[in-house]
Design a protein around this motif. Structure first.
Motif, PDB file in Angstrom:
ATOM      1  N   MET A   1      -6.923  14.467 -10.170  1.00  0.00           N
ATOM      2  CA  MET A   1      -6.843  13.272 -10.548  1.00  0.00           C
ATOM      3  C   MET A   1      -7.861  13.421 -11.741  1.00  0.00           C
TER       4      MET A   1
ATOM      5  N   LEU B   1      -6.062   0.448  -2.827  1.00  0.00           N
ATOM      6  CA  LEU B   1      -5.768   0.549  -1.964  1.00  0.00           C
ATOM      7  C   LEU B   1      -6.405  -0.576  -0.427  1.00  0.00           C
TER       8      LEU B   1
ATOM      9  N   LYS C   1       0.647  -1.335   0.445  1.00  0.00           N
ATOM     10  CA  LYS C   1      -0.064   0.261  -0.138  1.00  0.00           C
ATOM     11  C   LYS C   1       0.968   1.606  -0.551  1.00  0.00           C
TER      12      LYS C   1
ATOM     13  N   LEU D   1      -0.117   6.839   4.917  1.00  0.00           N
ATOM     14  CA  LEU D   1      -0.182   7.500   4.211  1.00  0.00           C
ATOM     15  C   LEU D   1       0.804   8.390   4.624  1.00  0.00           C
TER      16      LEU D   1
ATOM     17  N   TYR E   1      -7.240   3.575  -8.317  1.00  0.00           N
ATOM     18  CA  TYR E   1      -5.647   4.059  -6.889  1.00  0.00           C
ATOM     19  C   TYR E   1      -6.536   3.658  -5.079  1.00  0.00           C
TER      20      TYR E   1
ATOM     21  N   LEU F   1       1.487   1.987  -3.581  1.00  0.00           N
ATOM     22  CA  LEU F   1       1.420   2.683  -4.274  1.00  0.00           C
ATOM     23  C   LEU F   1       0.881   3.785  -3.953  1.00  0.00           C
ATOM     24  N   ILE F   2       0.948   4.216  -3.056  1.00  0.00           N
ATOM     25  CA  ILE F   2       0.757   5.663  -2.711  1.00  0.00           C
ATOM     26  C   ILE F   2       2.112   6.675  -2.708  1.00  0.00           C
TER      27      ILE F   2
ATOM     28  N   ARG G   1       1.726   7.082  -6.912  1.00  0.00           N
ATOM     29  CA  ARG G   1       0.812   8.174  -7.074  1.00  0.00           C
ATOM     30  C   ARG G   1       0.957   9.547  -7.025  1.00  0.00           C
ATOM     31  N   GLU G   2       1.319   9.910  -5.413  1.00  0.00           N
ATOM     32  CA  GLU G   2       2.564  10.871  -5.160  1.00  0.00           C
ATOM     33  C   GLU G   2       3.493  10.910  -6.574  1.00  0.00           C
TER      34      GLU G   2
END
Lengths: 439, 301
Positions: B88, B100, A3, A226, B96, A6-7, A10-11
């Protein structure tokens, strides 16, 4: 862990894929290069219009001076001042220099310049310089020195440092200068990188809080995941940008070398002339060679990885605090600014210490602040080029790493409470309470 | 079997107790209403169920197991305060959020395509969320909340800000998901919505449960002898005397309140004696709103 990946993804991608990223990555170096180009252009250009100046020589210095200096072209004349002034009015000449007779007992010598337009700063200093040696020589001769003695009177003084321990690397007169220069550049870059990307972390966290997406996210991942994802993702954006700059920079400089070096005829004649002049000047040439030699004696193989280590440590340390600030702040700009000072003050202090450390890398202040974690990531890299003892580096890295872990922990305590706290003003007293909160 | 059981759950904040010794069960496969005014502790409770915060005391059981790290993947949560990344694209964002929740890239893509088709919004995939209207964003948010097929869905004020058409669309989806076996918790302060949708409710006020049970049973328990009549002719108001009170009277119908010790039979008998033709007669059950006000009035005293 997946996870967090994944974060991070994205960032990273949402930033790297934007036009802003492309623009800053490719235009920022161009903008900086342009800025310096313009600056150098104006600084070196100075006065460029040829000025014809006629000299009335009552001092007998004429044979000892160059008849051309930069844009100034000199000419000797036996005509009277009045006649020359007529010529000036007719526009045949641009100015008249009157050299009064020399008197070895006077410590002031007044050259008169006749013209309606004053000389530019660089022009008058060129003229002063031009006459200073002949006048000194004249006086010395008057005091009874021989010409052969005069030739020997100038001494070139140089301090050559010699190592005591034979194992140490050889030192040269410019070792200190070169390592200061390298250190200064690295320190500046690190300071700005930590500040720029740290505040991106802060804005990113604050955006998530204010648009409330964080509530959805926190129901899928832990707050610390996060936070770490964001900090690492943005850090990678920074590394990418610097990677591109490093590659671009070396390509451009290799290209420029090839262009100016091999294809001299094609380049701007003026620049060529200047470069040729500089290269023809043996003093400049040998200095350049010395600097290059000095640069090559620095242990880059060890130092460059250490720069990255310190970037990572410094960035993680400050970015996690920036994340906590972003989480604690509401939509009130003043509040965010007040909180930001907590990060900015130590960071700016570290930067100022780093600048002084570039000049004196072994001062007590520099040594201690390169070990204390808050300032070490900015100060130690500055000192690295001057070769600090290994134990200082090891101690500093270990302390920084421990401090990073502590700061991430501390920041995540504030982050997890702050990110869900709306409408409550985040005072420092309040933040201290949040650290102690249970989940 | 209960999808969710709360046992003596307590959540304290610095100065007040948001959730104070709350216990109730939510049976599997039901649409369960969680009611209460703002500040009743609903959101605090939901945040504990969704593992956003932890309970200070008490137990939370999902499907009989104490709350653990895998449970958030089985819960879909539509928060009251909702938001998305404005810059986004819809597709990227949904992917996304789905990933998650533990879906693989491929699964997420397939499921999302299904949902976008269902809502007839497949052309939104490459649109930025900021370009959508608020109602449209809510649809996207709803998809994000259901895409991983949760077995428990928690909807906090799901209809706030939606127009009637979209409200119905979402409502239909909620019914359908429920039919397919998803248990749903519906949290709101709008009582009338609950009456239509939920079978069972819990009523909260100031961190405590004040009432729980089946909506019909609760209403029956709170019946207060109100009747609605439709008839022909003039209403003989003189015949009511002190036993009844007219609450509402218009051309078609009137609502009558029987006073203590009097009942519907007495009213009907009286009307029939006067030869009034009654077209319809029914008991008016109190609305949840009325019950709530009554209950909260009591618990505040």
């Amino acid at each position: 862990m997946s996870k967090v990946n994944l974060i991070i993804g994205r960032e990273y991608w949402t930033r790297v894929k934007t036009k802003t990223f492309l623009l800053t990555t490719f235009l920022a170096p161009i903008a900086i290069a342009l800025f310096y180009a313009v600056l150098i252009f104006f600084m070196t250009r100075g006065s460029d219009k040829t000025k014809n100046i006629t000299i009335i020589d009552k001092a007998g210095l004429a044979e000892k001076i160059e008849m051309k200096k930069n844009n100034l072209v000199f000419d000797l004349s036996n005509e009277s001042l009045v006649q020359l002034k007529e010529k000036y009015k007719a526009g045949d000449i641009d100015g008249i220099i009157e050299l009064p007779p020399l008197d070895s007992t006077q410590d002031k010598y007044n050259i008169v310049y006749h013209a309606d337009k004053a000389l530019a700063l660089d022009e008058s200093s060129a003229i002063e310089k031009m006459f200073s040696k002949p006048i000194r020589d004249y006086k010395m001769t008057a005091f009874g020195f021989e010409q052969s003695q005069l030739d020997k009177i100038d001494t070139d003084i140089e301090i050559s440092p010699q190592t005591v321990n034979e194992t140490e690397k050889e030192l040269s007169s410019i070792t200190g200068l070169v390592s200061s220069g390298v250190g200064f550049i690295v320190g500046t870059v690190l300071f700005f990188v930590i500040m720029i990307f740290g505040s991106q972390v802060m804005r990113g966290v604050n955006e998530e809080k204010l648009n409330r997406i964080v509530e959805v996210l926190i129901s899928s991942v832990k707050p610390i995941q996060l936070m770490l994802g964001k900090v690492i993702g943005i850090g990678l954006v920074g590394l990418t940008q610097f990677g591109i700059w490093a590659i671009l920079g070396s390509v451009i400089s290799i290209g420029a070398l090839a262009f100016f070096g091999l294809d001299a005829g094609m380049a701007d004649p003026a620049a060529n002339e200047m470069a040729a002049e500089a290269m023809a000047n043996p003093e400049i040439k040998s200095k350049m060679a010395e600097i290059l030699k000095e640069l090559s004696t620095i242990n880059w193989g060890l130092i460059i990885p250490l720069y990255f280590v310190y970037f990572l440590l410094g960035y993680m340390m400050y970015a996690s605090v920036f994340a906590a600030v972003g989480a604690a702040a509401g939509d009130d700009v003043n509040e965010a600014q007040a909180l930001t000072t907590v990060v900015m003050v130590p960071l700016a202090a570290a930067f100022y210490i780093a600048i002084s450390a570039a000049q004196s890398p072994d001062s007590t202040l520099a040594v201690w602040s390169s070990i204390i974690p808050i300032s070490a990531p900015v100060v130690m890299p500055v000192r690295l080029a001057s070769g600090p003892p290994a134990w200082e580096i090891i101690l500093s890295v270990v302390l920084c790493a421990l401090f990073v872990v502590f700061m991430i922990w501390l920041a995540s305590r504030i982050y997890r409470v702050g990110i869900m706290m709306y409408g409550k003003k985040a005072s420092f007293k309040e933040l201290a309470k949040w650290i102690a909160y249970r989940d | 079997m209960n999808i969710l059981s709360l046992r003596n759950v307590v959540k304290r904040y610095e100065k007040h107790t948001a959730v104070n010794d709350v216990s109730f069960d939510i049976p599997k496969g039901k649409i369960f209403g969680m009611l209460g005014p703002n500040g009743a502790g609903k959101t605090s409770l939901i945040r504990m169920i969704t593992s956003i915060t932890k309970a200070d005391e008490g137990k939370i059981l999902i499907d009989g197991e104490p709350l653990n790290a895998m449970h958030p993947m089985q819960i879909g949560y539509l928060p009251e305060e909702r938001g998305l990344y404005k810059k986004m694209k819809v597709g990227e964002q949904l992917l996304y959020l789905a990933r998650l929740k533990g879906l693989t890239q491929k699964d997420a893509r397939n499921k999302l395509n299904g949902w976008l088709e269902k809502f007839e919004i497949t052309d939104w995939w490459n649109k930025k969320v900021g370009e959508l209207s608020k109602g449209m964003q809510q649809k996207v948010q709803f998809i994000a909340c259901v895409v991983h097929d949760p077995k428990l869905m928690i909807l906090d004020e799901p209809f706030s800000g939606l127009d009637p058409i979209n409200t119905n669309l979402i409502k239909d989806e909620i019914y359908e998901m429920n039919k397919n076996g998803t248990s749903i918790i519906f949290s709101t302060h709008r009582m009338e919505q609950v009456e239509q949708i939920c079978e069972e409710i819990v009523l909260m006020n100031q961190g405590k449960v004040v009432l729980e049970g089946n909506v019909k049973n609760i209403k029956n328990d709170f019946r207060d002898d109100k009747f609605e009549l439709e008839f022909d002719g003039q209403f003989p108001s003189d015949m009511l005397g002190d036993s009844f009170e007219i609450l509402k009277d218009d051309a078609i119908s009137c609502v009558i309140q029987a006073k203590e010790g009097h009942d519907s039979n007495e009213l009907l008998r009286g009307l029939m004696d006067k030869n009034i033709k009654i077209n319809s007669f029914k008991e008016v059950l109190p609305s949840l709103n009325d019950i709530f006000i009554k209950k909260v009035g009591e618990s505040n005293e």
